[in-house]
Motif scaffolding. Sequence first.
Motif, mmCIF file in Angstrom:
data_model
loop_
_atom_site.group_PDB
_atom_site.id
_atom_site.type_symbol
_atom_site.label_atom_id
_atom_site.label_comp_id
_atom_site.label_asym_id
_atom_site.label_seq_id
_atom_site.Cartn_x
_atom_site.Cartn_y
_atom_site.Cartn_z
ATOM 1 N N ASP B 110 -98.688 -9.370 126.277
ATOM 2 C CA ASP B 110 -98.225 -9.679 127.630
ATOM 3 C C ASP B 110 -97.066 -10.679 127.537
ATOM 4 O OD1 ASP B 110 -97.793 -10.496 130.182
ATOM 5 O OD2 ASP B 110 -99.925 -10.746 130.682
ATOM 6 N N PRO B 111 -95.864 -10.285 127.965
ATOM 7 C CA PRO B 111 -94.713 -11.194 127.862
ATOM 8 C C PRO B 111 -94.963 -12.536 128.545
ATOM 9 C CG PRO B 111 -93.978 -9.011 128.480
ATOM 10 C CD PRO B 111 -95.480 -8.974 128.517
ATOM 11 N N ASP B 112 -95.670 -12.510 129.691
ATOM 12 C CA ASP B 112 -95.923 -13.758 130.417
ATOM 13 C C ASP B 112 -96.788 -14.719 129.609
ATOM 14 O OD1 ASP B 112 -94.424 -13.094 132.672
ATOM 15 O OD2 ASP B 112 -96.051 -11.829 133.429
ATOM 16 N N VAL B 113 -97.801 -14.155 128.938
ATOM 17 C CA VAL B 113 -98.685 -14.996 128.129
ATOM 18 C C VAL B 113 -97.900 -15.621 126.977
ATOM 19 C CG1 VAL B 113 -100.695 -14.984 126.595
ATOM 20 C CG2 VAL B 113 -100.750 -13.685 128.748
ATOM 21 N N LEU B 114 -97.078 -14.793 126.313
ATOM 22 C CA LEU B 114 -96.276 -15.298 125.195
ATOM 23 C C LEU B 114 -95.329 -16.402 125.651
ATOM 24 C CD1 LEU B 114 -95.302 -12.012 123.308
ATOM 25 C CD2 LEU B 114 -96.721 -13.862 122.429
ATOM 26 N N LEU B 115 -94.670 -16.185 126.784
ATOM 27 C CA LEU B 115 -93.731 -17.183 127.286
ATOM 28 C C LEU B 115 -94.465 -18.464 127.677
ATOM 29 C CD1 LEU B 115 -91.278 -14.962 129.366
ATOM 30 C CD2 LEU B 115 -90.812 -16.126 127.213
ATOM 31 N N ALA B 116 -95.679 -18.324 128.220
ATOM 32 C CA ALA B 116 -96.466 -19.508 128.577
ATOM 33 C C ALA B 116 -96.820 -20.290 127.317
ATOM 34 C CB ALA B 116 -97.726 -19.083 129.326
ATOM 35 N N GLU B 117 -97.163 -19.592 126.241
ATOM 36 C CA GLU B 117 -97.530 -20.252 124.989
ATOM 37 C C GLU B 117 -96.403 -21.121 124.455
ATOM 38 O OE1 GLU B 117 -99.195 -17.892 121.765
ATOM 39 O OE2 GLU B 117 -100.239 -16.699 123.288
ATOM 40 N N VAL B 118 -95.167 -20.687 124.676
ATOM 41 C CA VAL B 118 -94.047 -21.468 124.155
ATOM 42 C C VAL B 118 -93.345 -22.248 125.287
ATOM 43 C CG1 VAL B 118 -93.680 -19.939 122.194
ATOM 44 C CG2 VAL B 118 -92.439 -19.516 124.315
ATOM 45 N N ARG B 167 -90.513 -32.409 117.752
ATOM 46 C CA ARG B 167 -91.928 -32.726 117.922
ATOM 47 C C ARG B 167 -92.649 -31.615 118.666
ATOM 48 N NH1 ARG B 167 -92.494 -38.133 116.423
ATOM 49 N NH2 ARG B 167 -90.372 -38.572 115.865
ATOM 50 N N ASN B 168 -91.985 -31.094 119.692
ATOM 51 C CA ASN B 168 -92.567 -30.025 120.498
ATOM 52 C C ASN B 168 -92.811 -28.782 119.646
ATOM 53 O OD1 ASN B 168 -91.651 -27.456 122.271
ATOM 54 N ND2 ASN B 168 -92.943 -28.854 123.439
ATOM 55 N N LEU B 169 -91.847 -28.474 118.775
ATOM 56 C CA LEU B 169 -91.998 -27.297 117.925
ATOM 57 C C LEU B 169 -93.110 -27.512 116.899
ATOM 58 C CD1 LEU B 169 -90.259 -24.771 118.277
ATOM 59 C CD2 LEU B 169 -89.148 -25.332 116.138
ATOM 60 N N TRP B 170 -93.245 -28.741 116.398
ATOM 61 C CA TRP B 170 -94.333 -29.028 115.457
ATOM 62 C C TRP B 170 -95.678 -28.730 116.101
ATOM 63 C CZ3 TRP B 170 -92.319 -34.559 113.771
ATOM 64 C CH2 TRP B 170 -91.183 -34.393 112.949
ATOM 65 N N LEU B 244 -87.820 -45.311 123.121
ATOM 66 C CA LEU B 244 -86.877 -45.508 124.213
ATOM 67 C C LEU B 244 -86.707 -44.260 125.083
ATOM 68 C CD1 LEU B 244 -84.066 -47.562 122.436
ATOM 69 C CD2 LEU B 244 -85.687 -48.401 124.142
ATOM 70 N N THR B 245 -86.699 -43.092 124.449
ATOM 71 C CA THR B 245 -86.378 -41.875 125.215
ATOM 72 C C THR B 245 -87.606 -41.053 125.576
ATOM 73 O OG1 THR B 245 -86.025 -40.622 123.178
ATOM 74 C CG2 THR B 245 -84.096 -41.652 124.164
ATOM 75 N N GLY B 246 -88.750 -41.439 125.050
ATOM 76 C CA GLY B 246 -89.976 -40.744 125.417
ATOM 77 C C GLY B 246 -90.172 -39.466 124.645
ATOM 78 N N LYS B 247 -91.388 -38.956 124.702
ATOM 79 C CA LYS B 247 -91.727 -37.754 123.947
ATOM 80 C C LYS B 247 -91.469 -36.477 124.743
ATOM 81 C CE LYS B 247 -95.102 -38.447 120.299
ATOM 82 N NZ LYS B 247 -96.502 -38.273 119.914
ATOM 83 N N ASP B 248 -91.191 -36.679 126.044
ATOM 84 C CA ASP B 248 -91.047 -35.491 126.892
ATOM 85 C C ASP B 248 -89.874 -34.629 126.434
ATOM 86 O OD1 ASP B 248 -93.129 -36.365 128.336
ATOM 87 O OD2 ASP B 248 -91.893 -37.329 129.898
ATOM 88 N N LEU B 249 -90.112 -33.321 126.528
ATOM 89 C CA LEU B 249 -89.123 -32.352 126.068
ATOM 90 C C LEU B 249 -87.909 -32.326 126.987
ATOM 91 C CD1 LEU B 249 -88.936 -30.388 123.809
ATOM 92 C CD2 LEU B 249 -90.066 -28.695 125.246
ATOM 93 N N ARG B 250 -86.709 -32.343 126.398
ATOM 94 C CA ARG B 250 -85.468 -32.219 127.194
ATOM 95 C C ARG B 250 -84.835 -30.869 126.914
ATOM 96 N NH1 ARG B 250 -84.454 -37.763 127.613
ATOM 97 N NH2 ARG B 250 -86.491 -38.704 127.379
#
Lengths: 371, 251
Positions: B110-118, B167-170, B244-250
Amino acid sequence: MKFNTRYFRTIGALTSAYTRRFFRDKTGLFFTFLFPLLFLFIFGYLNSGNTSLNFDVAVINSSDSAFAEQFEKQLRENDTFTVSDAATTFDEAKERMGRSELDTIIELPAGFGDINEKGQPSGSIVVYYAEASPQSGQTVAAVMEQALDGINTELGQPTPPLTVEQKPTSVSGLSAFDYVFSGLLGFTVLSLGIFGLANQFPAEKKTGALRRLRASPISAAQLVFANMLYYMLIGIISLVLMVLVALYVFDFNMRGDWFQLGVVAIISIILMFGFGLAIGGWAKNETQSAALTQIVALPMMFLSGIFFPRFLMPDWLQSVTAFLPLTPVIDGMRMIMTEAKTLIDIAPQLGLIAIWIIVIYAIAIRVFRWD
Amino acid sequence: MSNIITVKNLTKKYGDKTTVKGISFTVKEGEVFGILGPNGAGKTTTLEMIEALRPIDGGSVILDGLDVQKKPSEVKKIIGIQLQSTAFFDKLTLKEQLRMFNSLYDSQSDPDVLLAEVQLTEKSKSYVENLSGGQRQRFSIAAALVNQPRVLFLDEPTTGLDPQARRNLWELIQQIKEKGITVVLTTHYMDEAELLCDRIAIMDNGKIMTINTPENLVKELISRGFKKKQRVEQANLEDVFIDLTGKDLRD
């Protein structure tokens, strides 16, 4: 290799992906569809004598009556006609009409203008026109009728003694537009097949998109089939657009069978796609493919009869260029469109196309590189 | 754990030059296996021979019982590949791309499931060319997962990404490992290898210098009497950056 439904479903999915991308690319759409149409308009207007109000005619006066002599003199003074004196006999004039040098032949037959039993001049003018362009015949005949009507009214007869007859003449030659049109269709098939894939594959090699496809279980054959279907689809759309313009703008007169023309078009697209495949499959980058594309496409463009007729070339050049891959494509299409020939009649052309298909695909398979 | 990949005397030659010189190693099922080495060491060539993307000039590769040289298309069906230069068709939305890959692999993900996973759900209608570097890498992993592969190959997945995206990819790679998928990756980043990989092969000049777990490699070195200049710091510059910049994904 198993040729099951899965095999073809993969091809279909890839074709649909390619097609979808194509219709989202506005620049690509412009060059693919509008460019050939632009060519068609330019060459169509350059070559359609029908749009001008001036007709080139030959006057064959076989009558020795004074009325006929007077009438011929008036014709020569009429601004609507340019009377050519190059042809003195009917057969000569007919030949010139076949080469589109003349629009119509006006014949004043023997006895035209002779005084009838009522003491008035009578007889019938014959307007000969090429079957391919009935418009010019009709127009010239209409102008003649108008001229004669004036005289008829003066004579005040219930049945007009002076009449005009129209005779379609089948001439071996072609109207200028017919000739150009088959060449332009050939040009579209050529540029779509060669330039399309020869650009696309090297670009996909550069970005790595082709590599990503190769990482999947898809085979090279599936990739080629998917692309072939995709190019056939846009090729057919492009050709149909051109035919519509030819029919409705340039009064193109189709004398052959549409279905058989379609068959030739599809075979021709397969042939030209083979050239694009061989070049694009071999080339590592766009520089290589651009150079090779020019080397392959230019001779065909100028020597296969797209922009000027092959029969104007010296004999030796005609016999060499007869074997260029695009020549049988253009000849085949023209013979169907203007001479109402069938696929059986154009078997020599189809045979030559088939030989080229075998040759070019054999080369393409050998030189194909994924990256 | 059984071996899912067995490489024996694998060799690649380009003319006179041998870029991969008869290397042998095994990858265990379910582990994350890292191949490290400087540029030109032969990492990518090795990976591509295992993936059936490049002809093998000598030796053999057995992947899940399949001989890669004899059954390349069977192998391609059970592996997922993320190539170094992520390349996808332009003017196709992410969802359309995944559907296309589904049909290339004859899979029904399911493309939606795959996209949600990443974490690309909101980008499902975007074109690849409009994604950021990190999003692109994540998408290429999603595309590599359509056929539910036994082994996932990642060639320098974090090169060129900002610290947040790395970090997000890890995290994503760790999630994939938790699903039982074997991961083989190449990298230039030692911290990445240390964090993600169960075992590491270090390559140089077409040869494997050593293979072991990251801890054992470090222990070995110390036991040979290696001493690093002692500089005990509680944090490094990257810690400062993330702080300083946080862990949140940009993106």
